[in-house]
Structure formats: C-alpha cells, structure tokens
Scaffold this motif. Sequence first.
Motif, PDB file in Angstrom:
ATOM      1  N   TYR A 187     -19.935 -13.652   0.485  1.00  0.00           N
ATOM      2  CA  TYR A 187     -18.770 -14.314   0.970  1.00  0.00           C
ATOM      3  C   TYR A 187     -19.452 -15.167   2.299  1.00  0.00           C
ATOM      4  N   THR A 188     -20.236 -14.501   3.063  1.00  0.00           N
ATOM      5  CA  THR A 188     -20.787 -15.395   4.359  1.00  0.00           C
ATOM      6  C   THR A 188     -21.557 -16.765   3.549  1.00  0.00           C
ATOM      7  N   GLN A 189     -22.044 -16.492   2.454  1.00  0.00           N
ATOM      8  CA  GLN A 189     -23.060 -17.605   2.012  1.00  0.00           C
ATOM      9  C   GLN A 189     -21.732 -18.681   1.290  1.00  0.00           C
ATOM     10  N   LEU A 190     -20.648 -18.362   0.878  1.00  0.00           N
ATOM     11  CA  LEU A 190     -19.560 -19.033   0.467  1.00  0.00           C
ATOM     12  C   LEU A 190     -19.002 -19.732   1.566  1.00  0.00           C
ATOM     13  N   LEU A 191     -18.694 -19.035   2.527  1.00  0.00           N
ATOM     14  CA  LEU A 191     -18.118 -19.454   3.656  1.00  0.00           C
ATOM     15  C   LEU A 191     -18.959 -20.827   4.151  1.00  0.00           C
ATOM     16  N   ALA A 192     -20.340 -20.394   4.344  1.00  0.00           N
ATOM     17  CA  ALA A 192     -21.286 -21.519   4.740  1.00  0.00           C
ATOM     18  C   ALA A 192     -21.176 -22.657   3.686  1.00  0.00           C
ATOM     19  N   GLU A 193     -21.143 -22.503   2.196  1.00  0.00           N
ATOM     20  CA  GLU A 193     -21.252 -23.516   1.485  1.00  0.00           C
ATOM     21  C   GLU A 193     -20.012 -24.227   1.722  1.00  0.00           C
ATOM     22  N   ARG A 194     -18.711 -23.709   1.667  1.00  0.00           N
ATOM     23  CA  ARG A 194     -17.658 -24.396   1.712  1.00  0.00           C
ATOM     24  C   ARG A 194     -17.239 -24.736   2.997  1.00  0.00           C
ATOM     25  N   TYR A 195     -17.461 -24.454   4.249  1.00  0.00           N
ATOM     26  CA  TYR A 195     -16.861 -24.706   5.383  1.00  0.00           C
ATOM     27  C   TYR A 195     -18.194 -25.424   6.440  1.00  0.00           C
ATOM     28  N   ARG A 196     -19.362 -25.452   5.789  1.00  0.00           N
ATOM     29  CA  ARG A 196     -20.370 -26.228   6.772  1.00  0.00           C
ATOM     30  C   ARG A 196     -20.045 -27.627   7.375  1.00  0.00           C
ATOM     31  N   GLY A 197     -20.083 -27.819   8.400  1.00  0.00           N
ATOM     32  CA  GLY A 197     -19.574 -29.045   8.832  1.00  0.00           C
ATOM     33  C   GLY A 197     -18.208 -29.436   9.008  1.00  0.00           C
ATOM     34  N   LYS A 198     -17.474 -28.417   8.659  1.00  0.00           N
ATOM     35  CA  LYS A 198     -15.931 -28.662   8.780  1.00  0.00           C
ATOM     36  C   LYS A 198     -15.389 -28.016   9.893  1.00  0.00           C
ATOM     37  N   LEU A 199     -16.072 -26.762  10.631  1.00  0.00           N
ATOM     38  CA  LEU A 199     -15.825 -26.279  11.465  1.00  0.00           C
ATOM     39  C   LEU A 199     -16.394 -26.886  12.718  1.00  0.00           C
ATOM     40  N   ASP A 200     -16.514 -26.244  13.913  1.00  0.00           N
ATOM     41  CA  ASP A 200     -17.537 -26.656  15.054  1.00  0.00           C
ATOM     42  C   ASP A 200     -19.074 -26.049  14.720  1.00  0.00           C
ATOM     43  N   GLU A 201     -19.806 -26.767  15.434  1.00  0.00           N
ATOM     44  CA  GLU A 201     -21.305 -26.251  15.745  1.00  0.00           C
ATOM     45  C   GLU A 201     -21.481 -24.654  15.695  1.00  0.00           C
TER      46      GLU A 201
END
Lengths: 394, 145
Positions: A187-201
């Motif tokens: 799920y951290t990988q899924l989070l990274a995949e789906r939300y990379r660049g969409k939240l803050d740095e």
Amino acid sequence: MSSSATQLAPKKQEEAKPKLAVLLVEDNQFDAELVLRALQQSGYDVSGTVVQDEATFLKALRANPPEIVLADYNLPDWTGMETLNVLLREGLDIPVILVSGALGDVTAVESIKRGITDYVLKDGLARLPQVVRRALREKYERGLRHLAEEDLAKKVDELARSNADLEQFANVASHDLQEPLRMVAAYTQLLAERYRGKLDEDADKFIGYASEGALRMQMLIQDLLAFSRVGRNATPNRSIDCNSVMVEVLQTLSTPIQESGALIKFDALPTVCANHTQIVQVFQNLIGNAIKFRGIDPPEISITSEKQDGQWLFTMRDNGIGIPKESLENVFVVFQRLHGRTEYPGNGIGLAICKKIIERYGGRVWVESQVGNGSAFKFTLPPEPADEFKREQP
Amino acid sequence: MKSGLRLLLVDDNPADIGLAREALARCVRQSEIISLENGVEALSFLKRGGMYADAIRPDLVILDLSLPGCDGLTILRAIRGLPELRRMPVVMFSTSRLGRDIARCYESGANCYVSKPGSLNEFLAAVRSIEEFWCGFAALPPAID
C-alpha cells in the motif's frame, strides 16, 4: 616427645575407621571369619553378614544392602557366580569378589568376563583388602562417570531443544511478520504510484521512506528465513565435486564478474561430502563478496585447497578492500555490516549463512585480512568417505 | 469496454481484496467482482443458501487458504463434491508456499495454485495473469443452469 606420642595415639583411634558392610556367601564359618579378619586388620570397620544360599542372600541383600559381596565359588547348594544374577535382577551395582579355595585360570577369566570384579584365593587373603579397595574405588568412579554422562546427556538434550525452539521461533516469526509487512509494502507503493507529485514534496519523501523501509524489512525477513532454513530439510550428503560447483557459481555470477573485470583462478578442487546447494551457496557468497568489496583494481580471486587434519582446507584470497582487525570475527554474525548501505548494499546475511553451512559439516570458517591488503577466507569441509587421502592417514 | 468474468474473491484480508480489485481494475476487460471475507459465508453463497438464494454463479473462484469459519481447502472440497458446482474453475491464491498445502489443493481438485507474491508489482501481475488466462484463453465450462 612421649607426650606427643600419647597425643597421637588417641587421635589415631578417634579417626573413624572406614565402615564396610560385607555380604559373605560362604558355607565354612571358619573361612568366613578369616576373610572378615583380613579386612578388619587392614583398617576397615567391618560389619558382615554370612549366607550360604540364594534365599538368605536375597533377604540379606534387601534388608541391608552391602557395599561389597564376597562369594565362595563352590557352595553345597549354590555357587558364588549366581550372586551376579541376583544382583542383576535386583538392579544393584555391587562389586562381587570371588573368594575361593582353588580357582583355575580358565574359570577365573571366565568369571571376570561374566561380571565378577576380581577373585582372591583363600590362601592369599592378604591380597583381599587391596582388591576390595580397588573394587570400591572403581565402583565410585563408575558412579561419577555415570553421573557425568547423565548430566551431559541432559545438557545435550536441553541444547537441542532450545535450538529447535529458536529455529521454530525464527520461522514462525518470519512467516507471521511477512503478512502485515506485505500490506505495508504494497500500500505504500500503491500510494507512491497513485499520488506521487500530487501532494507536496514532503509527502513524496515520507511515502518513499516508508516504502523503502518496508521493502528492506521484507528482504531482511527473507534472509532470516533463509538463514533459519540452513540445517533443516537438507537432502542427505553426497560427494560434491567443487570444480563443478565453481563452474555453476561462475555462471551465476557472470554479470558481476564481467562488470567488475574480475579474474578468478582456481586449482583442481577436491570432492567433498556435503549438500550440493549449500556448497554452491558458500562458494557463491564468498566469491560474490570478493567482487562486491573490491578495491580500485579489478578483483583478482584465487581459490586453493589443501589436505589438513583429515579435512579439506579451502583458501579464497582476494585483493579487495580488506577487513579491519577488530571486525574479523563480527563479519560472520547475522546482520552484521561493516559499511553504510549506500556504499555497499546488502543485509549482512551472506557470511552468516556460510558459517552456518560450514559448521553443519563440522567445518570451520575464518578470515585473515588487513585493510587495503585483501582478505583470505579459509574454511574446512569433510572429504568424501572414500577419499584416498583418508587411507593415507596413519 | 469488453465484458469480463463474474469473479468470486474469497479472502479474509480486505487489503488483499483491495489489491486484487486494483489489479482487475487495470485489466482491459471489466470483471464483475464479488468479494467475501468469511469461509462459511462463501460456502453459503456458492450453495445459494439463506440470504444468497439468488446469488449468481461465478465463472471463476479465487480462493485464499486461511479463512475464518471454514478454510479454503474445505470450500474447495465442498465445491468439488457438489454436482452443480464441481465444474467451476477454482484458483487457489495464498501466501503459503508449503509443498504440503500446494499438493493438497491440487489433490482436492484446484485448477491452479498461485502463491501471493510479496511485492506490489508482482502481486498485481499475478492477478492480471489469472484474469488474462481465464478470461482470454481458457474455455470456461458451460453453465449448468
């Protein structure tokens, strides 16, 4: 002077004579007294019971177990040898000494074979105290040895149990840890995949740390499982040609060998008695390390073997970065790493597995090294049973 | 959009059901997914018992081994024991890599045994392959009713 002599005398008398309970199997009252007297004169405080047949012998044995049995060989209704069977049935370890008028050499030897401790002829009773003392001492030592053996067996048992517990713990823990960890990692990988660049740095960084941590932990658990598996479900030992092991290992490591420009030399290597997969693992881990921990120059690795004390001694020498003196033993400990993860990746399991495998075969592994001067990993393995050099040994 | 399979997912771990749904959502065909977390419930769904009297017959069952109530192996054996269910393809999907578990599943009539991979990408790939094979290549048994 005379006063000191009078002082000595009572003191000597005060000194308790060693008590000795004797069960005498004798039909001749006169002989019985001679025997008892011989012991008394030698300094024993003797209490003796005299019997002549099995029934009274057994009764006396049960009523008052003696320290020693002195038995005549020939009795009207019984024989001294029969005392052995009675003692055996009663489960008693009491030395039996034959005291006989005449005893042929053949009979004497036969008696001792059957379990008589010793024999004394009636016209040589002077020897009896010495024989009795030796018999008692031997029994005492036998008792000590028995206790020590029991103690050792108990310790071996405890150790085996605690080892088995530990293995089981490692195994269960690793399996049970894997499940929740798989969720964290996925799920951290899924989070990274789906939300990379969409939240803050920061969010990207935090998710990155979390997923890296989870992945690393997964690897650690895999390694721990691999480590705890060494020694279990291994196939029986057979003859392993280390040359073919090397061919296999060189093929597996062909990419790192090419990339590093490694030069690997090896003698005609011997055949050892072990499990194929495990020996491949030992060679692969060691050669892999020699390539990984290389210096500025391309790795040069040599593998040699020699016979030593009935074992094969292998030496794997490299020209790598070497190991500081204080870490020479630590390198074999599970999860011990000497370098930062960014310098040299890995979990510190390879050498621990090598050590566990080698020790499984009664071998030893150690390393000689100096920082900047390369390392020489040495290990011993048992030869195959029909190895000719075993026959050469005296 | 191509229509996919009617899939029954039985897994006690909602996170794994989530991952499987994620994988199936990325497939070309859109499968209809029913997921259940309890073994007894799954069995009653398949048998159309109680509240599941009108339950659909799935084209494929993806079955975890360890389940509360009754385990995957029991469900598999029940499926193989019922004339109206026995031809239904069943894919076992479990974290266990034990030879004993795998052997028992095949012996009990599993069509396939897939170990749940540890990494996300492999997990997604495994579910996708199951979908691609059963939906794209395998000939499914004709429906009984």
